[in-house]
Design a protein around this motif. Structure first.
Motif, PDB file in Angstrom:
ATOM      1  N   ASP A 406      27.783 -28.653 -27.270  1.00 38.02           N
ATOM      2  CA  ASP A 406      26.803 -27.991 -28.140  1.00 38.02           C
ATOM      3  C   ASP A 406      25.397 -28.538 -27.908  1.00 38.02           C
ATOM      4  N   LYS A 407      25.288 -29.695 -27.264  1.00 37.88           N
ATOM      5  CA  LYS A 407      23.966 -30.261 -26.961  1.00 37.88           C
ATOM      6  C   LYS A 407      23.253 -29.474 -25.870  1.00 37.88           C
ATOM      7  N   ALA A 408      23.952 -28.522 -25.244  1.00 33.11           N
ATOM      8  CA  ALA A 408      23.322 -27.651 -24.258  1.00 33.11           C
ATOM      9  C   ALA A 408      22.452 -26.580 -24.907  1.00 33.11           C
ATOM     10  N   VAL A 409      22.560 -26.420 -26.215  1.00 27.60           N
ATOM     11  CA  VAL A 409      21.779 -25.405 -26.932  1.00 27.60           C
ATOM     12  C   VAL A 409      20.472 -26.031 -27.404  1.00 27.60           C
ATOM     13  N   ASN A 410      19.343 -25.445 -26.939  1.00 30.81           N
ATOM     14  CA  ASN A 410      18.006 -25.967 -27.267  1.00 30.81           C
ATOM     15  C   ASN A 410      17.971 -27.491 -27.098  1.00 30.81           C
ATOM     16  N   PRO A 411      18.247 -27.969 -25.895  1.00 27.96           N
ATOM     17  CA  PRO A 411      18.425 -29.407 -25.694  1.00 27.96           C
ATOM     18  C   PRO A 411      17.144 -30.202 -25.905  1.00 27.96           C
ATOM     19  N   THR A 412      17.292 -31.383 -26.468  1.00 33.40           N
ATOM     20  CA  THR A 412      16.182 -32.330 -26.616  1.00 33.40           C
ATOM     21  C   THR A 412      16.487 -33.606 -25.841  1.00 33.40           C
ATOM     22  N   ASN A 413      17.512 -33.569 -25.013  1.00 32.55           N
ATOM     23  CA  ASN A 413      17.886 -34.735 -24.225  1.00 32.55           C
ATOM     24  C   ASN A 413      18.360 -34.291 -22.848  1.00 32.55           C
ATOM     25  N   VAL A 414      18.366 -35.227 -21.931  1.00 28.81           N
ATOM     26  CA  VAL A 414      18.726 -34.926 -20.543  1.00 28.81           C
ATOM     27  C   VAL A 414      20.188 -34.508 -20.442  1.00 28.81           C
ATOM     28  N   MET A 415      21.054 -35.197 -21.181  1.00 30.09           N
ATOM     29  CA  MET A 415      22.474 -34.849 -21.104  1.00 30.09           C
ATOM     30  C   MET A 415      22.692 -33.389 -21.485  1.00 30.09           C
ATOM     31  N   GLY A 416      22.137 -32.958 -22.617  1.00 31.32           N
ATOM     32  CA  GLY A 416      22.286 -31.576 -23.039  1.00 31.32           C
ATOM     33  C   GLY A 416      21.671 -30.599 -22.063  1.00 31.32           C
ATOM     34  N   ALA A 417      20.511 -30.963 -21.494  1.00 35.69           N
ATOM     35  CA  ALA A 417      19.848 -30.079 -20.529  1.00 35.69           C
ATOM     36  C   ALA A 417      20.684 -29.919 -19.273  1.00 35.69           C
ATOM     37  N   THR A 418      21.304 -31.009 -18.798  1.00 39.87           N
ATOM     38  CA  THR A 418      22.142 -30.889 -17.597  1.00 39.87           C
ATOM     39  C   THR A 418      23.367 -30.020 -17.883  1.00 39.87           C
ATOM     40  N   ILE A 598      14.011 -24.939 -15.217  1.00 43.63           N
ATOM     41  CA  ILE A 598      15.303 -24.240 -15.244  1.00 43.63           C
ATOM     42  C   ILE A 598      15.717 -23.910 -16.682  1.00 43.63           C
ATOM     43  N   VAL A 599      15.467 -24.852 -17.595  1.00 45.16           N
ATOM     44  CA  VAL A 599      15.830 -24.673 -19.011  1.00 45.16           C
ATOM     45  C   VAL A 599      14.549 -24.742 -19.842  1.00 45.16           C
ATOM     46  N   PRO A 600      13.862 -23.617 -20.031  1.00 47.03           N
ATOM     47  CA  PRO A 600      12.588 -23.647 -20.766  1.00 47.03           C
ATOM     48  C   PRO A 600      12.724 -24.181 -22.195  1.00 47.03           C
ATOM     49  N   GLU A 601      13.925 -24.064 -22.778  1.00 51.65           N
ATOM     50  CA  GLU A 601      14.124 -24.519 -24.165  1.00 51.65           C
ATOM     51  C   GLU A 601      14.201 -26.043 -24.262  1.00 51.65           C
ATOM     52  N   TYR A 602      14.280 -26.719 -23.132  1.00 50.82           N
ATOM     53  CA  TYR A 602      14.385 -28.178 -23.129  1.00 50.82           C
ATOM     54  C   TYR A 602      13.070 -28.803 -23.594  1.00 50.82           C
ATOM     55  N   THR A 603      13.136 -29.647 -24.599  1.00 49.89           N
ATOM     56  CA  THR A 603      11.960 -30.342 -25.118  1.00 49.89           C
ATOM     57  C   THR A 603      12.243 -31.838 -25.163  1.00 49.89           C
ATOM     58  N   PHE A 604      11.189 -32.630 -24.965  1.00 45.51           N
ATOM     59  CA  PHE A 604      11.351 -34.077 -25.018  1.00 45.51           C
ATOM     60  C   PHE A 604      10.034 -34.711 -25.415  1.00 45.51           C
ATOM     61  N   ASP A 605      10.099 -35.931 -25.880  1.00 46.76           N
ATOM     62  CA  ASP A 605       8.939 -36.687 -26.335  1.00 46.76           C
ATOM     63  C   ASP A 605       8.361 -37.445 -25.146  1.00 46.76           C
ATOM     64  N   ASP A 606       7.115 -37.086 -24.750  1.00 44.02           N
ATOM     65  CA  ASP A 606       6.497 -37.729 -23.593  1.00 44.02           C
ATOM     66  C   ASP A 606       6.343 -39.227 -23.781  1.00 44.02           C
ATOM     67  N   ASN A 607       5.969 -39.636 -24.982  1.00 45.04           N
ATOM     68  CA  ASN A 607       5.744 -41.067 -25.227  1.00 45.04           C
ATOM     69  C   ASN A 607       7.035 -41.858 -25.055  1.00 45.04           C
ATOM     70  N   LYS A 608       8.139 -41.320 -25.641  1.00 47.40           N
ATOM     71  CA  LYS A 608       9.422 -42.009 -25.502  1.00 47.40           C
ATOM     72  C   LYS A 608       9.894 -41.982 -24.064  1.00 47.40           C
ATOM     73  N   ALA A 609       9.592 -40.889 -23.364  1.00 49.69           N
ATOM     74  CA  ALA A 609       9.997 -40.800 -21.967  1.00 49.69           C
ATOM     75  C   ALA A 609       9.313 -41.894 -21.152  1.00 49.69           C
ATOM     76  N   ARG A 610       8.026 -42.158 -21.442  1.00 47.68           N
ATOM     77  CA  ARG A 610       7.319 -43.228 -20.725  1.00 47.68           C
ATOM     78  C   ARG A 610       7.929 -44.590 -21.058  1.00 47.68           C
ATOM     79  N   GLN A 611       8.283 -44.759 -22.340  1.00 51.43           N
ATOM     80  CA  GLN A 611       8.890 -46.026 -22.747  1.00 51.43           C
ATOM     81  C   GLN A 611      10.227 -46.252 -22.051  1.00 51.43           C
ATOM     82  N   ASN A 612      10.916 -45.152 -21.745  1.00 47.90           N
ATOM     83  CA  ASN A 612      12.212 -45.268 -21.074  1.00 47.90           C
ATOM     84  C   ASN A 612      12.074 -45.448 -19.567  1.00 47.90           C
TER      85      ASN A 612
END
Length: 629
Positions: A406-418, A598-612
């Motif tokens: 279900d994390k594939a729906v409107n994913p906010t994380n890499v796992m769901g997006a993949t 590929i997945v336009p609905e995929y959203t993520f936090d740029d700041n957290k992405a940099r921290q990671n």
């Protein structure tokens, strides 16, 4: 003397019952003739004939065998049949064979009634005496049953068996009309809400919940009432086991989270699944995982000609093999250690076994871990799938089933997006003789990486329970239910389908934690609950469908069908090539950008992405030089 009685107990039983039959005849004669014994020659002549006919019937119906202390309804029915048969034979012999018309007709009836009463009575007295002796000499644990139906009756009979070490002191039932009635010599003392008051009058050591059909809400209520009364509790096995009479006191178990979820049993079309699997070669990737291992167990029951269990975890496969060592279809099992991203190894295995069906459960699933390992998530989940699809088609595979999330729906994380990319690949891929189906569902209760094992470990270690947010909710299923529906979806799915399992209502993790506290026998004020904040890539609520997806029913009420947004296969392949190329660039930011394309609905936090650590060292150096670090 006791050993002699045991050795010749059938002879002693026959002699004793013969005495009862003779006594019945004499008593019937006395009743007929006002307690006198006229026509003694007729009476004495009838005695051996009656004994012969009665003993023939008693032997035929098995009343010379068995232990009287286990007497039940079946024995009473057998006695009725034996007495009726013997009376009929006796009457025929006396009236027609020997022409003994002087024998009083009323004695035929009186003797039969008295014989039946005595044969039943001595057995009941034997059982009562045996049970009273056992209860007097055994240190029994006193229990109260919740429920006063058929399951309670079954449990009460089991409690009376020698060696149970339990004695029932009463039943509770919400049906007020049952108050005061007796069930198998145990009285209904009141309603479930009156447990505390009942315990003050009838002290008990434990409560047995004998309501196998209870809903999740009912089980939660029972647990709360037992906790409020400060008494331990257990429940009976599943309803199907109760109906089959396969219940024993030893099978009583602790109440689990699955009971509190209270989901209806899955009804699947066994024949449709069996038709697809029986006699086929089946491959399960990720076979050592929670879903993969249950898939292997259930698939084995459908009789595949061969089941290939593939996983990268050597230890996991070892324990999987131990679990299935005694299975009747165990010889069909093959265990292979392999990484699905190792194309040459996978190709050699597929060409060796040539599976006709592939269940692809191998994937990285831990959301926060994949947020800091973006390239590995894409490599394993997406590129691994692409390679496996090509090799499976090359080996002649007919059906390919992807385990999605279900994390594939409107994913906010890499796992769901993949996972969403994987769904799109299977939906857009031309069939070319291989049917491709995706199955989407939510969390599996107690699976590896699930919140439940973490909370249980924290409870056992007397640590605070950590929850990310007080309002976070998740869909939950139990593993056997999820896998049964996966197999049903595999049987009914068409090429390109995304089949979504009915997950019921989402459950608040906070409520789940409170239920775990109650099941552990503790009170909520005894255990601290800490809220740590949402983790990287985590959402408050998961979804099962996109807004643009057209949802249609299937032949199974618990499974819905959607095709999602169909992609042009060539265009998708081009985007996947760009995603593969981005993997060679230092840093995860380019990979995230290609995933977003590929997945336009995929959203993520740029700041957290940099921290990671999404930025490459060069990008960080340039940003620092510009004064933006």
């Amino acid at each position: 003397m006791p050993s002699l009685l045991l050795r010749y107990r059938q002879w002693f039983s026959g002699a004793f019952q013969s005495c009862l039959i003779v006594c019945s005849l004499f008593i019937a004669w006395l009743l007929r003739f006002d307690f006198t014994l006229p026509y003694r020659r007729v009476l004495l002549f009838a005695v051996p004939i009656l004994l012969l006919t009665r003993l023939v019937a008693v032997t035929y119906f098995g009343l010379l065998r068995g232990w009287w202390r286990y007497t039940g309804i079946k024995d009473g029915i057998d006695i009725l049949k034996a007495v009726a048969t013997g009376s009929m034979l006796f009457w025929v012999v006396m009236r027609f064979a020997l022409r003994m018309t002087a024998f009083p007709r009323v004695v035929y009836v009186l003797e039969a009634l008295l014989t039946m009463g005595m044969l039943v009575g001595v057995r009941l007295l034997s059982r009562m005496f045996a049970e009273s002796v056992r209860e007097n000499i055994s240190p029994c644990k006193r229990v109260i049953l919740i429920g006063a139906g058929s399951a309670a009756q079954t449990i009460l009979r089991e409690l009376r068996r020698p060696g149970s070490e339990y004695v029932a002191v009463g039943c509770l039932d919400d049906d007020k009309s049952k108050r005061g009635i007796w069930i198998d010599n145990v009285r209904v003392l009141g309603t479930v809400d009156e447990l505390s008051e009942v315990l003050s009058d009838e002290p008990a050591n434990e409560v047995l919940i004998a309501v196998p059909s209870a809903s999740g809400a009912q089980m939660r209520r029972f647990v709360e009432i037992c906790n409020g009364a400060k008494i331990s509790f257990r429940t009976v096995p599943a309803l199907k086991d109760i109906i089959a009479g396969q219940v024993a006191v030893s099978q009583l178990r602790e109440v689990s989270l699955e009971d509190l979820l209270g989901r209806d049993p899955v009804q699947i079309d066994l024949e449709a699944v069996r038709k697809q699997i029986t006699g086929r070669r089946v491959l399960v990737t990720g076979a050592a995982g929670s879903i993969g291992s249950e898939l292997c167990r259930q698939i084995l029951d459908y009789g595949p000609v061969q089941l290939i269990c593939l996983d990268q975890s050597e230890t996991g496969l070892y324990f999987l093999r131990l679990d299935h060592a005694d299975h009747k279809n165990g010889p069909q099992l093959v265990f292979r250690v392999a990484d699905i991203c190792d194309a040459e190894r996978v190709r050699s295995l597929l060409l060796e076994f040539r599976p006709e069906i592939v269940f692809h459960a191998a994937a990285y699933k831990h959301v926060p871990m994949m947020e800091s390992n973006v390239q590995e998530a894409v490599k394993n989940n997406v590129l691994g799938l692409i390679g496996l699809l090509e090799l499976a088609a090359e080996a002649g595979c007919k059906s390919f089933v992807l385990i999605s999330s279900d994390k594939a729906v409107n994913p906010t994380n890499v796992m769901g997006a993949t996972k969403r990319i994987c769904e799109l690949i299977l939906s857009a891929k031309p069939p070319n003789g291989m049917r491709c189906v995706s199955v989407r569902f939510g969390n599996v209760l107690g699976s590896s990486g699930s919140v439940v094992p973490v909370l249980k470990q924290q409870l056992s270690n007397h640590r605070p329970l950590t929850i990310t947010h007080p309002d976070i909710k998740r869909f939950f299923m139990i593993t056997p239910e999820a896998v049964a529906l996966v197999l049903q979806a595999f049987a009914i799915g068409d090429h390109g389908d995304i089949l979504v399992l009915d997950m019921g209502e989402p459950v608040r993790i906070l409520d789940l934690a409170r239920s775990l506290i109650r099941l552990s026998g503790k009170f909520e004020h005894d255990v601290e609950i800490q809220f740590t904040g949402l983790r990287d890539g985590e959402k408050l609520n998961e979804e099962l469908f996109y807004e643009h997806e057209k949802v249609t029913p299937t032949s199974c009420a618990r499974i819905k069908r959607t095709n999602g947004s169909l992609r042009d296969w060539k265009g998708l392949c081009h985007q996947l090539d760009e995603l593969r190329a981005s993997m060679s660039v230092d840093g995860a930011a380019p990979v995230r950008a290609r995933i977003k394309e590929i997945v336009p609905e995929y959203t993520f936090d740029d700041n957290k992405a940099r921290q990671n650590g999404d930025e490459s060292p060069a990008e960080r150096h340039l940003r620092a030089a510009a004064g933006n670090d």
